[in-house]
Each structure stands twice: as structure tokens, then as C-alpha cells.
Design a protein around this motif. Structure first.
Motif, PDB file in Angstrom:
ATOM      1  N   ARG A   5       0.735  -1.087  -0.103  1.00 26.99           N
ATOM      2  CA  ARG A   5       0.046  -0.063   0.049  1.00 26.99           C
ATOM      3  C   ARG A   5       0.938   1.160  -0.273  1.00 26.99           C
ATOM      4  NH1 ARG A   5      -5.093   1.325   4.145  1.00 26.99           N
ATOM      5  NH2 ARG A   5      -6.147  -0.333   2.711  1.00 26.99           N
ATOM      6  N   ILE A   6       0.546   2.205  -1.035  1.00 23.24           N
ATOM      7  CA  ILE A   6       1.746   3.090  -1.211  1.00 23.24           C
ATOM      8  C   ILE A   6       0.874   4.416  -0.793  1.00 23.24           C
ATOM      9  CG2 ILE A   6       2.874   4.610  -2.854  1.00 23.24           C
ATOM     10  CD1 ILE A   6       3.935   1.456  -2.523  1.00 23.24           C
ATOM     11  N   GLY A   7       1.679   5.365  -0.032  1.00 18.90           N
ATOM     12  CA  GLY A   7       1.159   6.700   0.343  1.00 18.90           C
ATOM     13  C   GLY A   7       1.757   7.800  -0.568  1.00 18.90           C
ATOM     14  N   LEU A   8       1.143   8.796  -0.515  1.00 18.27           N
ATOM     15  CA  LEU A   8       1.676  10.090  -1.483  1.00 18.27           C
ATOM     16  C   LEU A   8       1.716  11.385  -0.431  1.00 18.27           C
ATOM     17  CD1 LEU A   8       2.340  11.332  -3.879  1.00 18.27           C
ATOM     18  CD2 LEU A   8       0.114  11.573  -4.658  1.00 18.27           C
ATOM     19  N   ILE A   9       2.581  12.081  -0.517  1.00 18.09           N
ATOM     20  CA  ILE A   9       2.947  13.198   0.126  1.00 18.09           C
ATOM     21  C   ILE A   9       3.357  14.397  -1.029  1.00 18.09           C
ATOM     22  CG2 ILE A   9       4.222  14.493   1.890  1.00 18.09           C
ATOM     23  CD1 ILE A   9       4.355  11.967   3.376  1.00 18.09           C
ATOM     24  N   THR A  10       2.540  15.442  -0.550  1.00 19.73           N
ATOM     25  CA  THR A  10       2.884  16.559  -1.684  1.00 19.73           C
ATOM     26  C   THR A  10       2.968  17.891  -1.105  1.00 19.73           C
ATOM     27  OG1 THR A  10       1.849  17.761  -3.553  1.00 19.73           O
ATOM     28  CG2 THR A  10       0.323  17.105  -1.724  1.00 19.73           C
ATOM     29  N   THR A  11       3.507  18.919  -1.746  1.00 20.42           N
ATOM     30  CA  THR A  11       3.952  20.312  -1.263  1.00 20.42           C
ATOM     31  C   THR A  11       2.716  21.114  -1.879  1.00 20.42           C
ATOM     32  OG1 THR A  11       5.864  20.780  -2.804  1.00 20.42           O
ATOM     33  CG2 THR A  11       6.312  20.323  -0.565  1.00 20.42           C
ATOM     34  N   ALA A  12       2.224  20.545  -2.741  1.00 22.37           N
ATOM     35  CA  ALA A  12       1.117  21.416  -3.596  1.00 22.37           C
ATOM     36  C   ALA A  12       0.022  21.706  -2.667  1.00 22.37           C
ATOM     37  CB  ALA A  12       0.412  20.506  -4.559  1.00 22.37           C
ATOM     38  N   ALA A  13      -0.703  22.791  -2.700  1.00 20.33           N
ATOM     39  CA  ALA A  13      -1.643  23.475  -1.931  1.00 20.33           C
ATOM     40  C   ALA A  13      -3.082  23.421  -2.344  1.00 20.33           C
ATOM     41  CB  ALA A  13      -1.380  25.005  -1.776  1.00 20.33           C
ATOM     42  N   PRO A  14      -3.888  23.247  -1.347  1.00 17.39           N
ATOM     43  CA  PRO A  14      -5.443  23.070  -1.825  1.00 17.39           C
ATOM     44  C   PRO A  14      -5.655  24.506  -2.415  1.00 17.39           C
ATOM     45  CG  PRO A  14      -5.094  22.149   0.263  1.00 17.39           C
ATOM     46  CD  PRO A  14      -3.764  22.699   0.132  1.00 17.39           C
ATOM     47  N   GLY A  70      -1.566  -3.842 -11.457  1.00 11.86           N
ATOM     48  CA  GLY A  70      -1.207  -4.730 -10.644  1.00 11.86           C
ATOM     49  C   GLY A  70       0.320  -4.370 -10.293  1.00 11.86           C
ATOM     50  N   ARG A  71       0.725  -3.218 -10.740  1.00 14.52           N
ATOM     51  CA  ARG A  71       2.207  -2.980 -10.272  1.00 14.52           C
ATOM     52  C   ARG A  71       2.452  -2.593  -8.796  1.00 14.52           C
ATOM     53  NH1 ARG A  71       6.951  -2.980  -9.608  1.00 14.52           N
ATOM     54  NH2 ARG A  71       8.505  -1.441 -10.484  1.00 14.52           N
ATOM     55  N   ILE A  72       1.373  -1.745  -8.178  1.00 12.54           N
ATOM     56  CA  ILE A  72       1.297  -1.577  -6.687  1.00 12.54           C
ATOM     57  C   ILE A  72      -0.040  -2.382  -6.356  1.00 12.54           C
ATOM     58  CG2 ILE A  72       2.972   0.321  -6.789  1.00 12.54           C
ATOM     59  CD1 ILE A  72       0.757   1.905  -6.515  1.00 12.54           C
ATOM     60  N   GLY A  73       0.154  -2.595  -4.997  1.00 12.95           N
ATOM     61  CA  GLY A  73      -1.158  -3.221  -4.283  1.00 12.95           C
ATOM     62  C   GLY A  73      -2.402  -2.399  -4.322  1.00 12.95           C
ATOM     63  N   SER A  74      -2.028  -1.381  -3.632  1.00 12.88           N
ATOM     64  CA  SER A  74      -3.022  -0.289  -3.421  1.00 12.88           C
ATOM     65  C   SER A  74      -2.422   1.101  -3.133  1.00 12.88           C
ATOM     66  CB  SER A  74      -4.086  -0.767  -2.314  1.00 12.88           C
ATOM     67  OG  SER A  74      -3.398  -0.739  -1.093  1.00 12.88           O
ATOM     68  N   LEU A  75      -3.474   1.820  -3.196  1.00 16.40           N
ATOM     69  CA  LEU A  75      -3.081   3.239  -2.727  1.00 16.40           C
ATOM     70  C   LEU A  75      -3.598   3.658  -1.354  1.00 16.40           C
ATOM     71  CD1 LEU A  75      -1.734   5.744  -4.196  1.00 16.40           C
ATOM     72  CD2 LEU A  75      -4.074   6.286  -5.239  1.00 16.40           C
ATOM     73  N   ALA A  76      -2.978   4.303  -0.516  1.00 16.91           N
ATOM     74  CA  ALA A  76      -3.415   4.754   0.741  1.00 16.91           C
ATOM     75  C   ALA A  76      -4.916   5.392   0.403  1.00 16.91           C
ATOM     76  CB  ALA A  76      -2.199   5.799   1.326  1.00 16.91           C
TER      77      ALA A  76
END
Lengths: 181, 122
Positions: A60-69, A136-142
């Protein structure tokens, strides 16, 4: 001008065709502007390392960004907008990964001369990650992606890092992809 | 962002950074880094180019699964353009006239005070 090595057919690239030395250019630039207290970038002799303990196809892969809402009412945040400090954020935020959120990068110093931030996929690989799940390259997304504030003191960044770790753990991730803009 | 990656990694979760500022990320020292030699703002690939973005993500995933140790940097083979002259423009001092210096300094002071006011109001 590209040059050819004497006596060979090897064509060398231009001398300036290297990774841009951002720290040196930034230091020189602010000195030229008359500021005499150069920014000190963080550096450490020790670097942590944790091997990936599961296969990516099950991770399960997490994603962190510096972009702003996007924030209505604080000025232009669209493609190519001038640097917009009013669009900054100072608290870690989290949004669902089930749809693509409206995140912008007018609050950071991206290269406005040579690119325009018109395509969110250049700084937020959420759609590409979802495709990697489908393939199927990664299992799931956070379930959430998380926003990391910029323009911080070292102390504030340590607080943010602890909060981001906490949120990644709550999401049960096996690994994290971090994408500064 | 490098500090965040370091902290998460130190606490037992593997990380990989995708980025365009090679010197800054490597100066800090991070576990894994996929470097794209593109203008800042394109860490995840070229605009409106799905293939470039997919290839960039795939490289980052390979770095995540196969890095032999910390400070692993892999550079994407993609080129922003055949002509590399865009690299000369970032904070190019040769283009700074005395008038421009005054103007840029004023702009920077405004940006700083806006950011400060916003930070203190949060």
C-alpha cells in the motif's frame, strides 16, 4: 556549442548542461539583491534506510505533496500565476485519493519561465498511481494523500514530519512516495 | 520534503522522493531519490505527456524496490528539450540591471511579509 572530443566522433554536451546548482544560484542571487544572511540548507552525514519489506504488487503506497489546496479569494493560483505567498498553507492537510483534488503550486518557486503548472500530473502523480494499481504494479493506494507545508523553520518542519508520519501510519502504508513541487 | 522523507524512513517506512532539484535533495541526504532533469514543477513528468509521467513513476517505483542503500539517486533518462539553454535562466545574474534589483527586492519583501502575516494568522 556542443564540442567534439579531438580525434574522435564523441560529441560532448554543453558545459552548462548539468543539473542546475540551485543552492549556489540562489545564494548568489540574494546576495546580488542585497541580502546578507544566506539561507542554510539542511544537511546530514547520516541517512536512514529501511528496506521495502513487501512486494510492490502487494504494497500500500502513500503519497505526500507540497502542492496547496486551491483557496478562493487569495489571488491568482492558475497556470503560470506569479508567486503567490497568500496561497501558502501552514498545517499538514489530508484529502481522499478516491478523486483528484484541486491542488495548485502558485505558492512555491517553480520555474515560471519554462513551465506553467497547467497539468496537475506533473506535480501530483495520483492518476498515474491509480493506473499502477489497476495494472497490478502496486497493491493499493493509501486512502488519503497528505500535504506538507513549505517555507518552514527546521523546528516547524520536524513537527510537520511527525504529524505526516502519524497520518501515514493511520493509513497503514508500506511505503511513501514524496513529490516536492 | 527531504526532512520528512528522512523522518518517515527512520521510523520504519521506506520512502522515495521524485524531484528536480538534485543538489538540494542530495545535500540534505535522503534514502531514495528519482531525479528528473526538468524545470522545477515537473517532478512527476512532462506536462500533458502520459507516457513521460508513467515512465517517471515506474522509475521511482523501481528505485523504491531495488535501492541497495541510503543516498541512492537515479536520474531519469528523459530530456526536457534537445536544447539545454533553459538551464541558464534560473536566477541568471547577467540579466539583473540595477533597476531590476530594486524591483525584485521590493517584490521579495512583499512576498515575505504576506507569508509572515499568513503564517502568524494560522
Amino acid at each position: 556549442m556542443a564540442t567534439t572530443a579531438p580525434g574522435t566522433n564523441a560529441v560532448f554536451t554543453e558545459e552548462y548542461d548539468v543539473a542546475i546548482p540551485y543552492m549556489q544560484r540562489t545564494r548568489d542571487y540574494y546576495i546580488a539583491l542585497g541580502y546578507d544572511n544566506p539561507y542554510r540548507w539542511a544537511s546530514f552525514s547520516e541517512v536512514p534506510f529501511t528496506p521495502l519489506g513487501v512486494q510492490l504488487s502487494r504494497a500500500r503506497i502513500g503519497l505526500i505533496t507540497t502542492a496547496a489546496p486551491y483557496q478562493p479569494g487569495v489571488g491568482d493560483q492558475g497556470p503560470g500565476a506569479p508567486y503567490n505567498a497568500a496561497a501558502k498553507f501552514y498545517q499538514v492537510y489530508s484529502v481522499t485519493t478516491e478523486s483528484v483534488p484541486d491542488l495548485r503550486i502558485s505558492h512555491v518557486g517553480y520555474d515560471r519561465l519554462h513551465t506553467s503548472a497547467a497539468d496537475i500530473n506533473t506535480y501530483l502523480p495520483l492518476t498515474r498511481l491509480r493506473e499502477a494499481v489497476t495494472a497490478g504494479r502496486i497493491g493499493s493506494l493509501a486512502p488519503h494523500l497528505h500535504g506538507s507545508p513549505t517555507n518552514r523553520s527546521h523546528r516547524a518542519t520536524e513537527r510537520d514530519a511527525a504529524e505526516l508520519l502519524h497520518r501515514c501510519r493511520e493509513d497503514g502504508v508500506d511505503a511513501v512516495l514524496l513529490v516536492p513541487s | 520534503m527531504s526532512l520528512v522523507a528522512r523522518h518517515i524512513e527512520a521510523e520504519g517506512i521506506p520512502t522515495v522522493i521524485m524531484g528536480c532539484a538534485k543538489d538540494i535533495v542530495e545535500h540534505c541526504g535522503v534514502p531514495r531519490f528519482l531525479f528528473s532533469d526538468f524545470p522545477l514543477g515537473n517532478s512527476a513528468g512532462r506536462p500533458f505527456d502520459v507516457e513521460s509521467q508513467a515512465q517517471t513513476l515506474e522509475l521511482a517505483l523501481r528505485v523504491l524496490e531495488s535501492a541497495p542503500g541510503p543516498r541512492t539517486t537515479v536520474q531519469s533518462p528523459q530530456r526536457w528539450s534537445a536544447d539545454a539553454s533553459w538551464k541558464r535562466d534560473y536566477n541568471d545574474l547577467t540579466k539583473l540591471t540595477p533597476e531590476k534589483i530594486v524591483e525584485r527586492r521590493k517584490e521579495f519583501d512583499v512576498v515575505k511579509s504576506v507569508a509572515r502575516a499568513k503564517r502568524e494568522g494560522t
